[in-house]
Design a protein around this motif. Sequence first.
Motif, PDB file in Angstrom:
ATOM      1  N   UNK A  41      -9.364 -35.067 -81.579  1.00 48.89           N
ATOM      2  CA  UNK A  41     -10.458 -34.509 -80.786  1.00 48.89           C
ATOM      3  C   UNK A  41     -11.405 -33.695 -81.664  1.00 48.89           C
ATOM      4  N   UNK A  42     -10.844 -32.858 -82.529  1.00 46.59           N
ATOM      5  CA  UNK A  42     -11.675 -32.012 -83.395  1.00 46.59           C
ATOM      6  C   UNK A  42     -12.422 -32.832 -84.447  1.00 46.59           C
ATOM      7  N   UNK A  43     -11.797 -33.880 -84.955  1.00 45.70           N
ATOM      8  CA  UNK A  43     -12.443 -34.657 -86.017  1.00 45.70           C
ATOM      9  C   UNK A  43     -13.416 -35.702 -85.462  1.00 45.70           C
ATOM     10  N   UNK A  44     -13.024 -36.387 -84.410  1.00 44.25           N
ATOM     11  CA  UNK A  44     -13.862 -37.477 -83.904  1.00 44.25           C
ATOM     12  C   UNK A  44     -14.883 -37.024 -82.863  1.00 44.25           C
TER      13      UNK A  44
ATOM     14  N   UNK B  22     -10.811 -33.057 -91.580  1.00 43.23           N
ATOM     15  CA  UNK B  22      -9.373 -32.893 -91.366  1.00 43.23           C
ATOM     16  C   UNK B  22      -8.887 -31.554 -91.904  1.00 43.23           C
ATOM     17  N   UNK B  23      -9.511 -31.072 -92.973  1.00 42.81           N
ATOM     18  CA  UNK B  23      -9.103 -29.790 -93.568  1.00 42.81           C
ATOM     19  C   UNK B  23      -9.364 -28.615 -92.635  1.00 42.81           C
TER      20      UNK B  23
ATOM     21  N   UNK C   1      -7.033 -24.353 -89.779  1.00 41.26           N
ATOM     22  CA  UNK C   1      -7.601 -23.047 -89.420  1.00 41.26           C
ATOM     23  C   UNK C   1      -7.987 -22.932 -87.949  1.00 41.26           C
ATOM     24  N   UNK C   2      -8.455 -24.015 -87.348  1.00 31.29           N
ATOM     25  CA  UNK C   2      -8.829 -23.968 -85.935  1.00 31.29           C
ATOM     26  C   UNK C   2      -7.586 -23.801 -85.067  1.00 31.29           C
ATOM     27  N   UNK C   3      -6.472 -24.370 -85.509  1.00 30.32           N
ATOM     28  CA  UNK C   3      -5.233 -24.198 -84.750  1.00 30.32           C
ATOM     29  C   UNK C   3      -4.774 -22.740 -84.765  1.00 30.32           C
TER      30      UNK C   3
END
Length: 392
Positions: free
Chosen positions: A226-229, A235-236, A240-242
Motif C-alpha cells: 500500500x505504501x509503495x504502490x 521500500x526503504x 520508518x513509517x511502521x
Amino acid sequence: MPLALYALAAGAFGIGVTEFVIMGLLLEVSADLGVSIASAGLLISGYALGVVLGAPILTAATARMPRKGTLLGLMVIFTVGNLACALAPSYGLLMAGRVVTAFAHGTFFGVGSVVATSLVAPDRRASAIAMMFTGLTVANILGVPLGTWLGQHEGWRATFWAVAAIGVVALAVIAFLVPRDTAPPEASDWRADMRAMLRKPVLLGLAMTTLGFGGVFAVFTYIAPTLTRMAGFSEAAVSPILLVFGAGMVVGNLAGGRLADRNLGRAVLGSLLALALVLGLMTVAQHNGWTAVAFVFLLGVTGFGTVAPLQMWVLQRAEGAGQSLASSLNIAAFNLGNALGASVGGWVIDHGPGLWAVPLAAAVMPVLALLLAAASLREHRVGGTPALAQQR
C-alpha cells in the motif's frame, strides 16, 4: 499504577516480539532451512493457530492454580519454546517450537488481564489492562525492529536466543513484583466455564473482537505494498513509517483504557466507529504520501484503541464465571481477527477490485462489530440487567 503491572508488561513485550519478529526473518529462515518463503510464512499461521487452540486448553488446565503461579509457568513455557526455536535443526521442529511458544500467549494475556484488574481500584481496571498491553505495543516499536536487525546480521537463531533471554528477565520480574494471590483460585469446572462462554453476550463480545481486529489486519498485512504502490514511497521508507504506526498503537492503547474506565459502553462504540471511519477514509488518503503517513498513525491509534475496551467488555459479560477463560478466548479472538483480516485483504487484491479497495473492504468489519455492540447494549438495557455504562 502498581509496579506489578510493569512486570506483566515485560512478559507482554517478550510475547509481542516472538509473535511478530518472524515476519522480518522469513528470507533468512527460508535460506537456512531450505524451505520456500511461503512455507516459512506458515510459521506465522502456525503461531496464530497455537494461540487459538492453546488459550482454552491451557486456561482450563491451570484453572485451579494460583494466578501468579500460572503466569510464572507460562513464562517458563514461553522461554523453553523460544530456546527450542533457537536450537531447531529442521523446519518441522522450528514449527513445533513456535506452536509451543504460542500456547502460552493467549493464557498469559487472559490470566494477566484478570490479575491486572485485581491490582487496581474498579475505576482503573481498563487502564490496568491497557498498561499490560503497552508491552505488546512497545514490542512492535522497539523489539521487532531490533530483533529483525539482530537476525539479519547475526543469524535468525540469535533473535530467538535474545527473546528467550527476555523470557528469563520477565520471569524474574513477575516472580519479584507480582503479589501472591489473596483470593482462592477459580473453581475448575470447565464445563460450567464453557457454558458461560456460550452465553450470547460473551459470544457477541468475541465476535466484536474478531471483526474489529480483522479490519485492522486486513490493511496492516498489506501495508508495505500500500505504501509503495499507492502512496509512492520507496521500500526503504516502509520501516520508518511502521514506527509511526507503533507510536499510534501506544497512544491508542492507553487512551482506550482511560476512556473505557470512564464509560465502557461508549468507549467500545466510539472506538469501533473511529476505526471504521479511519479505514474508510484511508481509501482516499493512501494516494498521497503525507496523508498516507497520517492515516497509518491513526490506524494505530484507532486499532489499538479498541483493545482495552473489548477485553474489559468480555470480562464484564462473563459476569464472574470463568473470567480467565473468557479473557483468554478474547485474546484468541484477536488472533483469529488477524487471520480473517489477512484473508479478506488477500481476496480483495486477488479476486476483487484490487489493492486500492482493501481499506474500504476492511471498514465493513468494524461496522459489523459496531452493530453487534449496539444491539448487545440495547438488549442488555431492555432485559433489565445493568448496562455497561458509567463507571465513575
